[in-house]
Write an enzyme that holds these catalytic residues in place. Structure first.
Site, short mmCIF file in Angstrom:
data_model
loop_
_atom_site.label_atom_id
_atom_site.label_comp_id
_atom_site.label_asym_id
_atom_site.label_seq_id
_atom_site.Cartn_x
_atom_site.Cartn_y
_atom_site.Cartn_z
N LYS A 46 0.82 -1.29 -0.13
CA LYS A 46 0.13 0.06 -0.03
C LYS A 46 0.90 1.31 0.12
O LYS A 46 2.12 1.29 0.42
CB LYS A 46 -0.73 0.01 1.37
CG LYS A 46 -0.34 0.53 2.44
CD LYS A 46 -1.44 0.45 3.67
CE LYS A 46 -0.88 0.96 4.83
NZ LYS A 46 -0.64 2.51 4.88
N LYS A 51 7.83 0.86 0.30
CA LYS A 51 8.34 0.05 -0.92
C LYS A 51 9.51 0.64 -1.29
O LYS A 51 10.62 0.12 -1.81
CB LYS A 51 7.45 -0.15 -2.03
CG LYS A 51 5.94 -0.67 -1.36
CD LYS A 51 5.04 -0.96 -2.49
CE LYS A 51 4.80 0.41 -3.45
NZ LYS A 51 4.03 1.39 -2.22
N LYS A 77 3.44 8.77 -8.92
CA LYS A 77 4.04 9.91 -8.27
C LYS A 77 5.80 9.71 -8.49
O LYS A 77 6.45 10.76 -8.23
CB LYS A 77 3.65 9.88 -6.99
CG LYS A 77 4.24 8.78 -5.97
CD LYS A 77 3.60 8.95 -4.66
CE LYS A 77 4.20 8.12 -3.63
NZ LYS A 77 3.63 6.64 -3.73
N ASP A 165 -2.53 -1.75 -5.59
CA ASP A 165 -3.94 -1.92 -6.29
C ASP A 165 -3.96 -2.75 -7.62
O ASP A 165 -4.05 -2.41 -8.58
CB ASP A 165 -4.23 -0.36 -6.47
CG ASP A 165 -5.94 -0.56 -7.07
OD1 ASP A 165 -6.50 -1.50 -6.82
OD2 ASP A 165 -6.17 0.40 -7.63
#
Length: 233
Positions: A46, A51, A77, A165
């Site tokens: 998430k 990450k 991003k 996602d």
């Protein structure tokens, strides 16, 4: 005679299954000719779970061990490579591709791939807010990488930084199309990160049933508060 609670029975069966799995002998060590194959590993989790931080350190460590490593940021991003480059983001593939197309020029490797401390790095990027699907941007980016000869660059490891996602087809691309061999999930002990981790594992299981070959290598537990929720998961 007192009845044994169902939960105890289930727990006993679960432990029995674990012992049975642990007793299975591992496959024999491969003794044939060693063939170099690029290991492509997709890291999911998430937003804000760490990450990019994990990947920056992992890629740097591999490079210091003499491995040829390519780090690809697949987050819209575009912050995956910023830690390696002193807070500066690399020009993205999508942005560069658009500018080159308007100028009537072809995209070259040197336009989108950069190197620091032994790590090769690039950012796929994504569309502006409200102007497109992030997953579609990723698909476009990988199509361009294929044209540039992505699989012929001779890397030992290619690390992909993805949002968790996987409901979105673009973010689930490596799992759905066997574009990686392994998946690593970054999570913590909170419900939201474990929900994402479960989605990723479910996606892997679903596509394996359809003949896919991607597997889950494991989980990096970041921000461990000692509750053990992620370990239990």
């Amino acid at each position: 005679m007192n009845a044994i609670p169902v939960t105890q029975v289930q727990s006993a069966k679960f432990m029995e299954q674990l012992r049975a799995e642990a007793a299975i002998e591992p496959p024999p060590v491969h003794t044939g000719e060693v063939k170099k194959e690029t290991q492509i590993i997709a890291i999911y989790g998430k937003g804000g779970i760490g990450k990019s931080f994990t990947l920056a350190n992992l890629s740097y460590m591999m490079a210091q061990q003499g491995k040829k490593v390519l780090l690809i940021g697949c987050d819209p991003k575009s912050d995956t490579t910023s830690l390696l480059f002193g807070g500066r983001a690399c020009p993205t593939i999508i942005e560069t591709s658009s500018k080159k197309k308007l100028a009537g020029e072809a995209v070259a490797i040197g336009d989108v791939c950069f190197k620091r401390d032994g790590v090769y790095a690039m950012e796929l990027g994504g569309p502006e807010v409200g102007r497109g699907c992030g997953g579609r941007g990723i698909i476009h980016g990988f199509e361009l990488l294929e044209k540039l000869g992505f699989h012929e660059w001779g890397f030992d490891y290619v690390l992909l930084d993805f949002l968790g996602d996987v409901v979105c087809g673009g973010f689930g691309l490596p799992i759905a199309r066997d574009m990686c061999q392994k998946v690593i999930v970054v999570a913590s002990n909170d419900l939201q990160s474990l929900y994402v981790a479960n989605n990723v594992c479910s996606a892997v299981e679903y596509f394996r049933k359809l003949g896919g070959n991607v597997g889950v290598a494991g989980m990096v537990i970041n921000r461990d508060d000692g509750t053990g929720e992620a370990m239990n998961f």
